[in-house]
Design a protein around this motif. Structure first.
Motif, PDB file in Angstrom:
ATOM      1  N   VAL A  89       0.838  -1.203   0.000  1.00 27.63           N
ATOM      2  CA  VAL A  89       0.000   0.000   0.000  1.00 27.63           C
ATOM      3  C   VAL A  89       0.869   1.248   0.000  1.00 27.63           C
ATOM      4  CG1 VAL A  89      -1.603   1.347   1.397  1.00 27.63           C
ATOM      5  CG2 VAL A  89      -2.004  -1.072   1.052  1.00 27.63           C
ATOM      6  N   ALA A  90       1.927   1.258   0.811  1.00 30.78           N
ATOM      7  CA  ALA A  90       2.805   2.416   0.879  1.00 30.78           C
ATOM      8  C   ALA A  90       3.595   2.615  -0.411  1.00 30.78           C
ATOM      9  CB  ALA A  90       3.765   2.271   2.058  1.00 30.78           C
ATOM     10  N   GLU A  91       3.858   1.521  -1.141  1.00 28.63           N
ATOM     11  CA  GLU A  91       4.603   1.640  -2.395  1.00 28.63           C
ATOM     12  C   GLU A  91       3.731   2.159  -3.534  1.00 28.63           C
ATOM     13  OE1 GLU A  91       6.181  -2.178  -3.176  1.00 28.63           O
ATOM     14  OE2 GLU A  91       7.628  -2.137  -1.522  1.00 28.63           O
ATOM     15  N   VAL A  92       2.500   1.713  -3.589  1.00 27.86           N
ATOM     16  CA  VAL A  92       1.622   2.081  -4.700  1.00 27.86           C
ATOM     17  C   VAL A  92       0.997   3.453  -4.484  1.00 27.86           C
ATOM     18  CG1 VAL A  92      -0.438   1.416  -5.986  1.00 27.86           C
ATOM     19  CG2 VAL A  92       1.165  -0.328  -5.190  1.00 27.86           C
ATOM     20  N   PRO A  94       0.985   6.852  -1.772  1.00 27.71           N
ATOM     21  CA  PRO A  94       1.655   7.471  -0.611  1.00 27.71           C
ATOM     22  C   PRO A  94       0.695   7.635   0.560  1.00 27.71           C
ATOM     23  CG  PRO A  94       1.217   9.123  -2.288  1.00 27.71           C
ATOM     24  CD  PRO A  94       0.845   7.797  -2.896  1.00 27.71           C
ATOM     25  N   VAL A  95       0.286   6.509   1.117  1.00 31.61           N
ATOM     26  CA  VAL A  95      -0.774   6.525   2.117  1.00 31.61           C
ATOM     27  C   VAL A  95      -0.345   7.268   3.377  1.00 31.61           C
ATOM     28  CG1 VAL A  95      -0.061   4.281   3.029  1.00 31.61           C
ATOM     29  CG2 VAL A  95      -2.397   5.052   3.371  1.00 31.61           C
ATOM     30  N   TYR A  96       0.936   7.185   3.737  1.00 27.95           N
ATOM     31  CA  TYR A  96       1.387   7.857   4.953  1.00 27.95           C
ATOM     32  C   TYR A  96       1.475   9.371   4.742  1.00 27.95           C
ATOM     33  CZ  TYR A  96       2.412   3.106   6.334  1.00 27.95           C
ATOM     34  OH  TYR A  96       2.294   1.774   6.629  1.00 27.95           O
ATOM     35  N   ARG A  97       1.793   9.817   3.520  1.00 29.00           N
ATOM     36  CA  ARG A  97       1.743  11.246   3.237  1.00 29.00           C
ATOM     37  C   ARG A  97       0.307  11.743   3.270  1.00 29.00           C
ATOM     38  NH1 ARG A  97       3.383  13.087  -2.604  1.00 29.00           N
ATOM     39  NH2 ARG A  97       5.360  12.075  -2.019  1.00 29.00           N
ATOM     40  N   TYR A  98      -0.600  10.965   2.694  1.00 22.98           N
ATOM     41  CA  TYR A  98      -2.001  11.344   2.749  1.00 22.98           C
ATOM     42  C   TYR A  98      -2.509  11.379   4.194  1.00 22.98           C
ATOM     43  CZ  TYR A  98      -2.140  10.496  -2.313  1.00 22.98           C
ATOM     44  OH  TYR A  98      -1.932  10.546  -3.662  1.00 22.98           O
ATOM     45  N   ALA A  99      -2.065  10.432   5.004  1.00 22.89           N
ATOM     46  CA  ALA A  99      -2.463  10.422   6.415  1.00 22.89           C
ATOM     47  C   ALA A  99      -1.933  11.659   7.132  1.00 22.89           C
ATOM     48  CB  ALA A  99      -1.956   9.155   7.091  1.00 22.89           C
ATOM     49  N   PHE A 100      -0.720  12.091   6.773  1.00 19.71           N
ATOM     50  CA  PHE A 100      -0.169  13.309   7.378  1.00 19.71           C
ATOM     51  C   PHE A 100      -0.990  14.524   6.990  1.00 19.71           C
ATOM     52  CE2 PHE A 100       2.853  16.917   7.143  1.00 19.71           C
ATOM     53  CZ  PHE A 100       3.123  17.032   8.500  1.00 19.71           C
ATOM     54  N   HIS A 101      -1.431  14.596   5.738  1.00 20.65           N
ATOM     55  CA  HIS A 101      -2.291  15.699   5.311  1.00 20.65           C
ATOM     56  C   HIS A 101      -3.603  15.701   6.097  1.00 20.65           C
ATOM     57  CE1 HIS A 101      -0.175  15.778   1.103  1.00 20.65           C
ATOM     58  NE2 HIS A 101       0.589  16.236   2.083  1.00 20.65           N
ATOM     59  N   SER A 102      -4.205  14.531   6.232  1.00 17.50           N
ATOM     60  CA  SER A 102      -5.450  14.447   7.014  1.00 17.50           C
ATOM     61  C   SER A 102      -5.217  14.820   8.465  1.00 17.50           C
ATOM     62  CB  SER A 102      -6.025  13.030   6.922  1.00 17.50           C
ATOM     63  OG  SER A 102      -6.446  12.727   5.617  1.00 17.50           O
ATOM     64  N   LEU A 103      -4.057  14.444   8.999  1.00  7.92           N
ATOM     65  CA  LEU A 103      -3.753  14.780  10.388  1.00  7.92           C
ATOM     66  C   LEU A 103      -3.609  16.283  10.574  1.00  7.92           C
ATOM     67  CD1 LEU A 103      -3.141  13.601  13.191  1.00  7.92           C
ATOM     68  CD2 LEU A 103      -0.722  13.549  12.548  1.00  7.92           C
ATOM     69  N   LEU A 104      -2.991  16.955   9.614  1.00  4.86           N
ATOM     70  CA  LEU A 104      -2.871  18.416   9.694  1.00  4.86           C
ATOM     71  C   LEU A 104      -4.244  19.076   9.695  1.00  4.86           C
ATOM     72  CD1 LEU A 104       0.115  19.181   7.279  1.00  4.86           C
ATOM     73  CD2 LEU A 104       0.129  19.234   9.776  1.00  4.86           C
ATOM     74  N   VAL A 105      -5.104  18.661   8.778  1.00  7.80           N
ATOM     75  CA  VAL A 105      -6.439  19.257   8.678  1.00  7.80           C
ATOM     76  C   VAL A 105      -7.256  18.963   9.936  1.00  7.80           C
ATOM     77  CG1 VAL A 105      -8.600  19.252   7.387  1.00  7.80           C
ATOM     78  CG2 VAL A 105      -6.421  19.188   6.159  1.00  7.80           C
ATOM     79  N   TYR A 250      -3.637  15.108  -1.841  1.00  8.30           N
ATOM     80  CA  TYR A 250      -4.829  14.415  -1.369  1.00  8.30           C
ATOM     81  C   TYR A 250      -4.759  14.155   0.133  1.00  8.30           C
ATOM     82  CZ  TYR A 250      -6.634  13.348  -6.053  1.00  8.30           C
ATOM     83  OH  TYR A 250      -7.163  13.432  -7.312  1.00  8.30           O
ATOM     84  N   THR A 251      -5.939  14.108   0.739  1.00  6.98           N
ATOM     85  CA  THR A 251      -6.056  13.595   2.103  1.00  6.98           C
ATOM     86  C   THR A 251      -6.253  12.078   2.039  1.00  6.98           C
ATOM     87  OG1 THR A 251      -8.435  14.037   2.075  1.00  6.98           O
ATOM     88  CG2 THR A 251      -6.997  15.751   2.985  1.00  6.98           C
ATOM     89  N   LEU A 252      -6.300  11.454   3.199  1.00  7.43           N
ATOM     90  CA  LEU A 252      -6.308   9.989   3.230  1.00  7.43           C
ATOM     91  C   LEU A 252      -7.586   9.401   2.650  1.00  7.43           C
ATOM     92  CD1 LEU A 252      -4.735   7.500   4.033  1.00  7.43           C
ATOM     93  CD2 LEU A 252      -5.741   7.644   6.309  1.00  7.43           C
ATOM     94  N   THR A 253      -8.715  10.033   2.912  1.00  8.32           N
ATOM     95  CA  THR A 253      -9.973   9.471   2.412  1.00  8.32           C
ATOM     96  C   THR A 253     -10.017   9.486   0.883  1.00  8.32           C
ATOM     97  OG1 THR A 253     -10.944  11.666   2.736  1.00  8.32           O
ATOM     98  CG2 THR A 253     -11.320  10.022   4.461  1.00  8.32           C
ATOM     99  N   VAL A 254      -9.542  10.561   0.281  1.00  8.66           N
ATOM    100  CA  VAL A 254      -9.514  10.633  -1.179  1.00  8.66           C
ATOM    101  C   VAL A 254      -8.506   9.631  -1.732  1.00  8.66           C
ATOM    102  CG1 VAL A 254      -9.184  12.145  -3.163  1.00  8.66           C
ATOM    103  CG2 VAL A 254     -10.176  13.059  -1.061  1.00  8.66           C
ATOM    104  N   GLY A 255      -7.355   9.521  -1.075  1.00  8.85           N
ATOM    105  CA  GLY A 255      -6.365   8.544  -1.512  1.00  8.85           C
ATOM    106  C   GLY A 255      -6.854   7.118  -1.370  1.00  8.85           C
ATOM    107  N   MET A 256      -7.638   6.846  -0.322  1.00  6.28           N
ATOM    108  CA  MET A 256      -8.186   5.504  -0.143  1.00  6.28           C
ATOM    109  C   MET A 256      -9.204   5.176  -1.222  1.00  6.28           C
ATOM    110  SD  MET A 256      -6.806   3.841   2.251  1.00  6.28           S
ATOM    111  CE  MET A 256      -8.038   2.564   2.309  1.00  6.28           C
ATOM    112  N   ALA A 257      -9.946   6.169  -1.685  1.00  4.41           N
ATOM    113  CA  ALA A 257     -10.879   5.938  -2.791  1.00  4.41           C
ATOM    114  C   ALA A 257     -10.117   5.572  -4.054  1.00  4.41           C
ATOM    115  CB  ALA A 257     -11.734   7.182  -3.021  1.00  4.41           C
TER     116      ALA A 257
END
Length: 303
Positions: A89-92, A94-105, A250-257
């Motif tokens: 998941v992290a390779e395909v 950037p889920v952790y970057r998206y999670a960081f964006h969601s955490l900031l918001v 992207y935030t995590l929810t958009v990245g998860m979609a």
């Protein structure tokens, strides 16, 4: 030995045993065996409905590619446990970057909602000013409209401010919510007016009254505001999808979609991404759960 010749201690012990048996037999709060079994059966049913899907997702995220995911009854213990799904998941994506964006918001939304809700709630509940009922009516009227009605105007406003395609644009509309202000105002009304008047007589300024009188009494409600604000900002999907246009923001929810649409044949990767998204919510609730359960019912004056 007759009752007349029994020792007084023996007679008292006999009466106590009889009284305890009588109380136990007539205690309406003591469930019968059938009632006890029914209670535990209902608890297990609720546990299976609420926690079952979460356990299945957690188990799926650790299962290897050769395991059957749809066997019945479902197997919650992986036969070939592996962390490869999280690495993929992290390779395909950037889920952790998206999670960081969601955490900031989400963190920014919690801070602004708690601070502004405490200030606004104190003003509505404890201060006198002209137009107070008009402000209260405006706040109540905003709660009557669903978010989908105002999403277009919010988008035009954010783009007009030059905050489109940025995390600031995602954060701004959720910086304060009318419901949170009204919740804090309700908690402020529970503070005795005599306590606030005594603080004024002692020479306390408005900020000192908020810090030393109001905050100790509303922090329980503030924790409720913080938890629901964090969950709402973390799980928001539609608004970030409309504001953000670059995948790198992207935030995590958009990245998860995106992950769901590209890897729908492999639920293991989707489950791994879901677990990554769930961890911050569990951490926040674990930290604030003590205030969450006790704070709403706080009625005593502190500080």
């Amino acid at each position: 030995m007759t009752a007349a010749t029994e020792r007084p201690e023996a007679r008292r012990a006999k009466r106590a045993r009889t009284t305890r048996r009588g109380r136990g037999a007539g205690d309406p709060t003591k469930p019968t065996m059938a009632g006890l079994i029914l209670r535990y059966a209902l608890l297990l049913l609720v546990f299976a409905i609420v926690i079952g899907p979460l356990l299945w997702q957690l188990s799926t995220s650790f299962k290897g590619p050769g395991e059957d995911l749809y066997s019945f009854p479902p197997s919650l213990i992986p036969q070939e446990p592996t962390f490869q799904n999280y690495g993929t998941v992290a390779e395909v994506v950037p889920v952790y970057r998206y999670a960081f964006h969601s955490l900031l918001v989400a963190t920014g939304s919690v801070l602004t909602n708690v601070v502004l809700a405490v200030l606004g709630g104190y003003a509505l509940a404890c201060m006198r000013f002209r137009g107070k009922f008009i402000v209260l009516g405006v706040l109540l009227s905003t709660m009557l409209l669903p978010a989908e009605v105002t999403i277009t105007s919010n988008l035009l406003t954010v783009n007009g401010l030059g905050l489109g395609n940025s995390l600031w644009g995602v954060f701004l509309p959720g910086a304060i919510a009318a419901m949170n202000v009204l919740l804090i105002a309700t908690a402020c009304r529970m503070i005795p007016k005599d306590v606030l008047d005594a603080a004024v007589v002692d020479g306390a300024t408005t900020w000192q009254r908020i810090r030393h009188v109001v905050w100790p009494n509303v922090r329980g409600m503030a924790s409720v505001v913080a938890i629901f604000t964090f969950i709402g900002a973390w799980d928001d999907y539609l608004w970030p999808l409309m504001v953000l246009t670059e995948p790198s923001k992207y935030t995590l929810t958009v990245g998860m979609a995106y992950l769901n649409s590209n890897f729908s044949p492999d639920p293991r990767l989707i489950a791994a991404g879901t677990m990554v998204a769930l961890v911050p919510i569990i951490v926040v609730f674990s930290i604030l759960q003590r205030y969450f359960f006790k704070g709403v019912q706080e009625g005593a004056v502190k500080g």
